[in-house]
Design a protein around this motif. Structure first.
Motif, PDB file in Angstrom:
ATOM      1  N   ARG A 308       0.775  -1.117   0.019  1.00  0.00           N
ATOM      2  CA  ARG A 308      -0.022   0.060  -0.239  1.00  0.00           C
ATOM      3  C   ARG A 308       0.944   1.328  -0.010  1.00  0.00           C
ATOM      4  O   ARG A 308       1.615   1.574   0.828  1.00  0.00           O
ATOM      5  CB  ARG A 308      -0.872  -0.230   1.417  1.00  0.00           C
ATOM      6  N   SER A 310       1.472   5.383  -0.385  1.00  0.00           N
ATOM      7  CA  SER A 310       0.978   6.598  -0.095  1.00  0.00           C
ATOM      8  C   SER A 310       1.920   7.483  -0.804  1.00  0.00           C
ATOM      9  O   SER A 310       2.910   8.026  -0.395  1.00  0.00           O
ATOM     10  CB  SER A 310       0.600   6.740   1.446  1.00  0.00           C
ATOM     11  N   LEU A 311       1.227   8.402  -1.568  1.00  0.00           N
ATOM     12  CA  LEU A 311       2.003   9.484  -2.581  1.00  0.00           C
ATOM     13  C   LEU A 311       1.265  10.569  -2.593  1.00  0.00           C
ATOM     14  O   LEU A 311       0.139  10.804  -2.077  1.00  0.00           O
ATOM     15  CB  LEU A 311       2.357   8.950  -3.703  1.00  0.00           C
ATOM     16  N   VAL A 312       1.742  11.903  -3.109  1.00  0.00           N
ATOM     17  CA  VAL A 312       0.879  13.015  -3.201  1.00  0.00           C
ATOM     18  C   VAL A 312       0.447  12.713  -4.579  1.00  0.00           C
ATOM     19  O   VAL A 312       0.818  12.057  -5.190  1.00  0.00           O
ATOM     20  CB  VAL A 312       1.929  14.202  -3.550  1.00  0.00           C
ATOM     21  N   THR A 340      -3.314   6.983  -2.913  1.00  0.00           N
ATOM     22  CA  THR A 340      -2.838   5.646  -2.740  1.00  0.00           C
ATOM     23  C   THR A 340      -2.575   4.853  -3.840  1.00  0.00           C
ATOM     24  O   THR A 340      -3.637   5.066  -4.819  1.00  0.00           O
ATOM     25  CB  THR A 340      -4.243   5.122  -1.813  1.00  0.00           C
ATOM     26  N   GLY A 368       9.089  10.702  -2.423  1.00  0.00           N
ATOM     27  CA  GLY A 368       8.478  11.378  -1.189  1.00  0.00           C
ATOM     28  C   GLY A 368       7.067  10.883  -0.308  1.00  0.00           C
ATOM     29  O   GLY A 368       6.543  11.278   0.170  1.00  0.00           O
ATOM     30  N   GLY A 369       7.188   9.505  -0.777  1.00  0.00           N
ATOM     31  CA  GLY A 369       5.982   8.997  -0.085  1.00  0.00           C
ATOM     32  C   GLY A 369       6.376   7.463   0.539  1.00  0.00           C
ATOM     33  O   GLY A 369       7.395   7.566   1.379  1.00  0.00           O
ATOM     34  N   SER A 370       5.568   6.692   0.902  1.00  0.00           N
ATOM     35  CA  SER A 370       6.067   5.466   1.866  1.00  0.00           C
ATOM     36  C   SER A 370       5.153   4.297   1.304  1.00  0.00           C
ATOM     37  O   SER A 370       4.284   4.410   0.538  1.00  0.00           O
ATOM     38  CB  SER A 370       5.582   5.754   3.339  1.00  0.00           C
ATOM     39  N   TRP A 387       6.038  -2.229   7.814  1.00  0.00           N
ATOM     40  CA  TRP A 387       5.575  -0.800   7.935  1.00  0.00           C
ATOM     41  C   TRP A 387       6.395   0.224   7.392  1.00  0.00           C
ATOM     42  O   TRP A 387       6.017   1.162   7.089  1.00  0.00           O
ATOM     43  CB  TRP A 387       5.321  -0.237   9.477  1.00  0.00           C
ATOM     44  N   ASP A 389       9.583   2.820   7.789  1.00  0.00           N
ATOM     45  CA  ASP A 389      10.538   3.696   8.585  1.00  0.00           C
ATOM     46  C   ASP A 389       9.520   4.977   9.133  1.00  0.00           C
ATOM     47  O   ASP A 389       9.387   5.734   8.274  1.00  0.00           O
ATOM     48  CB  ASP A 389      11.841   4.248   7.722  1.00  0.00           C
ATOM     49  N   ALA A 390       9.529   5.010  10.288  1.00  0.00           N
ATOM     50  CA  ALA A 390       8.816   6.084  10.979  1.00  0.00           C
ATOM     51  C   ALA A 390       9.655   7.225  11.274  1.00  0.00           C
ATOM     52  O   ALA A 390       9.458   8.283  11.855  1.00  0.00           O
ATOM     53  CB  ALA A 390       8.000   5.666  12.200  1.00  0.00           C
ATOM     54  N   VAL A 416       5.080  -0.767  13.793  1.00  0.00           N
ATOM     55  CA  VAL A 416       6.401  -0.081  13.229  1.00  0.00           C
ATOM     56  C   VAL A 416       7.561  -0.256  14.002  1.00  0.00           C
ATOM     57  O   VAL A 416       7.473  -0.096  15.323  1.00  0.00           O
ATOM     58  CB  VAL A 416       6.121   1.272  12.594  1.00  0.00           C
TER      59      VAL A 416
ATOM     60  N   ASN B 103      -1.538  19.117  -6.030  1.00  0.00           N
ATOM     61  CA  ASN B 103      -1.750  18.268  -4.889  1.00  0.00           C
ATOM     62  C   ASN B 103      -2.573  18.846  -3.893  1.00  0.00           C
ATOM     63  O   ASN B 103      -2.866  18.431  -2.608  1.00  0.00           O
ATOM     64  CB  ASN B 103      -0.572  17.687  -4.445  1.00  0.00           C
ATOM     65  N   ARG B 181       3.633  14.917   3.738  1.00  0.00           N
ATOM     66  CA  ARG B 181       2.846  15.412   2.666  1.00  0.00           C
ATOM     67  C   ARG B 181       1.618  14.621   2.141  1.00  0.00           C
ATOM     68  O   ARG B 181       0.721  14.880   1.519  1.00  0.00           O
ATOM     69  CB  ARG B 181       3.687  15.799   1.492  1.00  0.00           C
ATOM     70  N   THR B 182       1.629  13.307   2.494  1.00  0.00           N
ATOM     71  CA  THR B 182       0.852  12.293   2.082  1.00  0.00           C
ATOM     72  C   THR B 182      -0.104  11.883   3.026  1.00  0.00           C
ATOM     73  O   THR B 182      -0.077  12.426   4.177  1.00  0.00           O
ATOM     74  CB  THR B 182       1.694  11.191   1.784  1.00  0.00           C
ATOM     75  N   GLU B 184      -1.052   9.304   4.314  1.00  0.00           N
ATOM     76  CA  GLU B 184      -0.641   8.202   5.208  1.00  0.00           C
ATOM     77  C   GLU B 184       0.622   8.230   5.526  1.00  0.00           C
ATOM     78  O   GLU B 184       1.372   8.229   4.389  1.00  0.00           O
ATOM     79  CB  GLU B 184      -1.305   6.813   4.788  1.00  0.00           C
ATOM     80  N   PRO B 186       3.970   6.056   7.936  1.00  0.00           N
ATOM     81  CA  PRO B 186       3.958   4.777   8.868  1.00  0.00           C
ATOM     82  C   PRO B 186       3.914   5.182  10.414  1.00  0.00           C
ATOM     83  O   PRO B 186       4.391   6.205  10.701  1.00  0.00           O
ATOM     84  CB  PRO B 186       5.381   4.379   8.439  1.00  0.00           C
TER      85      PRO B 186
END
Ligand code: FAD
Lengths: 419, 480
Positions: A308, A310-312, A340, A368-370, A387, A389-390, A416, B103, B181-182, B184, B186
């Motif tokens: 999953r 998550s990005l701009v 997403t 720039g997302g995760s 998860w 990296d927090a 995480v 965005n 910026r997103t 979600e 972690p």
């Protein structure tokens, strides 16, 4: 109940016991006893998303919350409701629908997924995104702490800043800081009418550009989802468009018609090969959205691994282009208004899966997302954090765990950084 | 001087002129000691995140408390140096770092004034939805700290629904991002925990905020009722009818009289309540919904209904509602503004009880309300020079909040607990509830250095009524 204890297995670990509270008071005393015995407890809702998470460090007892399934109060004239955590999303929405309302909260396998589990996971589904994420619809919460004490925060009103907003710890906290027992929600009136446009495109960039055009256009879509042909085939949809865009809109008749018209024009201007319209209550429309929501979680579409991302919103195309060279059979569903992207791989051997996942995360982070790996074979989980990296807030998160669950009883190790 | 060493270190970090400690200079920040009981040692004005971090480290090494401050418009004493220490004013950090219309987000420093952000994004057809009535003065950092709402949060939601992430300075001076910026990221939702934490857990040094499309159509309706009950019932009926207007505002007879004298809105002298309903969105739905709202309003026997189609007419309809607070000075030398929220179905009952409480205590109460979300602002009118008035006012304030909690409501809808309502926390929360909240301070390892002595009860009443200064800081035209 007749459910076998093996049904509560998580990442290969099976508990010794199953606790089944049927009231908050039960839950409180069971948790207090578990805490006295230092049992490692895994709260369990519908069990639909137990694949998510790092492997539990220890696992003594499953805490099955399905017995906490009541609607405590529904105040239609005030657009609020309070429910127990074990009620399923479907049962709750059915009850609200009868009064022309809904809560902007969805989940795959909604007739099994519970409110508590859905909030603990905390991710938004495709529907009603403009009303916010799950965290945005919660106005109050009662939690049973690891030590068995029940604490509450928030209230049953829609505007409230009394004390810290504690529910935020538990929405998306995967049941690692407390057990969600009761939740108050803010509700929304159902739109008078709803319609969906399903359109087909020859390529991913076209489909994504069309979706962004809808996002920026005059219509206010309730859901905006794009998916590739591999996903369509796994959902047994007819047709062979390389990519599809589904847009749900709602409102009173005139405004709905205008939205549909503008949306269709935007889709066609971006090269839609065809645009089909479905109108509620056509079961084809609800069926389409149910399939899209369930994708990756119901039996026929269940992947070996999935991410999953998550990005701009504007980065989705670039992300998918970068994934093009990753080998393996896969299917993609994305919700561009959230940013997403859900990537699923099928029948992949562990080493190929590891490569696919690490590339996915690398690209997501570079943009720039995760990326959270929502499904991942246990063997692989040993060598990665599902998860991600927090980063610089991990230290605070670890201290959260020390404060609220010093004995590491609740879902130990599954969150995480091994929290 | 005892703190010369501290001041010297601070000056090295932020520059000589940005450490204010002479008593005569502190007056500029209205820390004159006459109302706000505690004087800070100094007000420090950092210009960058690094400077904020440096200031925090220095303050910690000297063991003095740190009080973050935006524009100082807070109404619950959040920016008062309750236990002394240094005030970190973020008002030099006023850059809008980025507007990303594609965005729909903006990255801002904490000192950016709420309205200025929306003005800067208007050219993209976007705005920052939370619109506290103090928006011409209050800062985004303050909005984040208080989880502020505004008249239009009925449809749009409050600050927490519109902030994606923050850069914060923690109590050890380290810098961390929560959220981003997103949508979600972690881990735990530390973003959501910090929003509304009233400057007690971290200092916000940047915020990533969501931007929302400006509505293409807006229609405003004003209904005048002979009795408050009729207006309250109309509010409940609108909510129950399946329409969520952008705003539903209300005022009672006393507020009307004050407003009428000040802004000449043309309200009848015998009006018992004025209701203001704004519907926005797509023009087709605004047409239909405003007609439905009007129908509901008519059912409750209004004396008069007025509507506005354009911005100028709209301003005229809002003028009375917006002018009410400023006009209260005509009725009494002082007012004390309450901020409870109740379930919207209890409006009739609670408004009637407030009238009774006012009569019993012999102090007039003028009511302005964000009625659509059940957020009441009873204003108790008093004269601080009259012996006993202040005590009675505080006592009534407590009774009204108790009443709100008793009908299923809460202590504060948007102004925060601060020092003002900390002793009322037990109305709503058990010892265990509060202990659980207090653990957040340990998790953020604040050592109680940030804004100590607030939010949680101390067991001793220290309420003071310093709201009129905050209102003055909010500038001309601010309302509640
Ligand atoms: C006339 C008037 C009308 C108002 N109307 C509304 C309304 O409609 N809705 C509403 O919600 N509020 C309203 N308020 C209250 C107030 O304006 C808001 O709470 C506002 O968000 C405060 O912003 P500020 O910049 O003035 O913060 P301040 O008053 O300076 O500070 C408020 C709190 O935030 C903390 N803080 C400030 N900046 C930071 C930072 N960068 N990092 C960490 N903590 C920080 C402070 O320590 C303090 O606890 C009104 C006030 C007035 C005077």
């Amino acid at each position: 109940m007749t459910t076998q204890i093996s049904a509560y297995t998580v990442d290969g670990k099976t508990p010794h016991t199953v606790l089944r509270p049927s009231t908050t008071e039960d839950l409180r005393s069971m948790m207090a006893a578990a805490s006295a015995d230092k049992l490692a407890v895994v709260p369990w809702g519908g069990g639909t998303k137990m694949a998510l998470g790092n492997p539990p460090e220890r696992y003594d007892a499953a805490l099955d919350l399905q017995g906490l399934g009541r609607i405590v109060s529904h105040n239609p004239a005030d657009l609020t409701a309070t429910v127990e955590a074990g009620i399923t999303i479907a049962a709750l929405q059915d009850a609200l629908t009868k009064r022309g309302q809904f809560v902007a909260l969805g989940a795959p396998l909604a007739d099994r997924a519970t409110v508590g589990g859905t909030l603990a996971v905390g991710t938004a589904g495709p529907l009603k995104w403009q009303y916010g994420s799950p965290r945005d619809v919660v106005i109050g919460m009662t939690v049973v702490q690891a030590d068995g004490k029940a604490t509450k925060s928030g209230g049953q009103v829609v505007k409230n800043v009394s004390g810290y907003d504690m529910a935020r710890l538990h929405v998306g906290g995967l049941g690692t800081l407390g057990v969600i027992a009761q939740v108050s929600f803010k509700l929304t009136p159902l739109p008078a009418r709803e319609a969906t446009l399903l359109s087909g495109f020859a390529s991913m960039p076209q489909a994504m550009a069309a979706a962004l055009a809808v996002f920026h256009g005059g219509a206010v879509p309730l859901a905006l989802t794009t998916f590739d042909d591999d996903a369509a085939r796994r959902m047994a949809m007819p047709g062979s468009d390389a990519w599809r865009v589904a847009v749900e809109m709602g409102g009173r008749p005139l405004s709905l018609e205008r939205q549909v018209k503008e949306c269709e024009a935007a889709l066609r201007a971006h090269g839609a090969a065809r645009v089909d319209r479905l109108d509620a209550p056509d079961p084809k429309m609800s069926g389409l959205w149910r399939k899209l929501t369930d994708f990756g979680w119901d039996q026929p579409t269940r992947p070996t691994v999935s991410a999953r991302v998550s990005l701009v919103p504007s980065k989705s195309s670039e992300f998918l282009e970068a994934l093009e060279h990753v080998p393996g059979e896969r299917a993609v569903v994305s919700h561009p208004a959230h940013g997403t992207v859900l990537v699923h791989w099928y029948g992949t051997a562990d080493d190929a899966a590891a490569k696919a996942l690490s590339t996915t995360r690398e690209v997501a982070v570079r943009l720039g997302g995760s990326a959270v790996f929502e499904r991942c074979p246990v063997a692989l989980k040993a060598s990665l954090d599902v998860w991600g990296d927090a980063r610089d807030s991990l230290a605070v998160m670890r201290r959260m765990k020390e404060q609220y669950d010093p004995g590491r009883l609740l879902n130990p190790g599954r969150f995480v950084g091994g929290i | 001087m005892a703190h010369e060493g501290l001041f010297q270190e601070l000056k090295v970090v932020v520059g000589e002129e940005y450490v204010v400690h002479a008593p005569e200079d502190l007056v500029v920040f209205e820390y004159d000691g006459s109302v706000d009981k505690a004087l800070p040692l100094a007000v420090v004005l950092p210009a960058t995140t690094e400077q904020v971090s440096g200031v925090v480290k220095i303050a910690r090494s000297h063991g003095v408390p740190i009080v973050p401050r935006g524009a100082g418009t807070g109404l619950s004493g959040g920016a008062i140096a309750a236990k002394g220490g240094i005030v970190v004013a973020l008002t030099r950090m006023t850059r809008i770092l980025e507007i990303d219309p594609v965005n729909r987000l903006a990255v801002v420093e904490p000192g950016v004034v709420n309205l200025e952000l929306s003005m800067a994004t208007a050219k993209y057809g976007l705005f920052f939805a939370p619109d506290p009535s103090s928006q011409k003065a209050c800062t985004i950092g303050g909005n984040v700290a208080e989880n502020s709402g505004g008249p239009h949060c009925l449809a749009y939601g409050v600050t927490t629904n519109h902030v994606l992430g923050m850069e914060v300075v923690l109590a050890d001076g380290s810098v961390a991002w929560v959220g981003g910026r997103t949508r979600e990221t972690p881990g735990y939702d530390l973003r959501g925990i910090l929003i509304g934490s009233e400057g007690t857990l971290a200092i916000t040094t940047k915020a990533v905020v969501r931007l929302v499309k400006l509505p293409e159509a807006v229609k405003t309706l004003l209904a005048i009722y002979p009795r408050l009950n009729d207006a309250s019932a109309a509010v409940s009926d609108i909510i129950a009818s399946g329409i969520v207007p952008a705003a539903i505002e209300m005022m009672d007879d006393l507020a009307i009289q004050a407003a009428e004298a000040a802004v000449h809105a043309g309200y009848p002298a015998d009006a018992g309540a004025v209701l203001l309903v704004e519907v926005d969105g797509l023009k087709e739905s605004v047409e239909v919904e405003s007609a439905l709202v009007e129908e509901v309003c008519r059912r409750h026997n209004p004396m008069e209904i007025r509507t506005a189609e354009d911005a100028a007419q709209r301003e005229r309809l809002w003028a009375g509602r917006k002018g009410a607070l400023g006009a209260l000075g005509r009725l009494a030398p002082n007012y004390y503004l309450i901020d409870g929220t109740i379930p919207r179905t209890k409006l009739v009952e609670v408004m009637a009880r407030i009238k009774e409480i006012s009569a019993e205590a012999g102090l007039p109460i003028a009511n302005v309300l964000h009625a659509g979300d059940g957020n009441l602002h009873p204003c108790i009118l008093f004269d601080e020079r009259k012996p006993g008035d202040t005590e009675r006012t505080l006592e009534i304030g407590g009774r009204i909040l108790k009443l709100c909690v008793d009908v299923g409501g809460v202590l504060t809808g948007e102004h925060g607990i601060g020092v003002e309502k900390q002793e009322y926390m037990p109305f709503m929360f058990t010892e265990d509830d509060m202990a659980s909240m207090a653990r957040l301070k340990l998790a953020f390892a604040t050592d109680d250095a940030f804004n100590p002595g607030k939010v949680f009860p101390k067991g001793a009443s220290c309420v003071d009524i310093s709201q009129m200064k905050a209102v003055a800081r909010a500038g001309a035209g601010a309302f509640v």
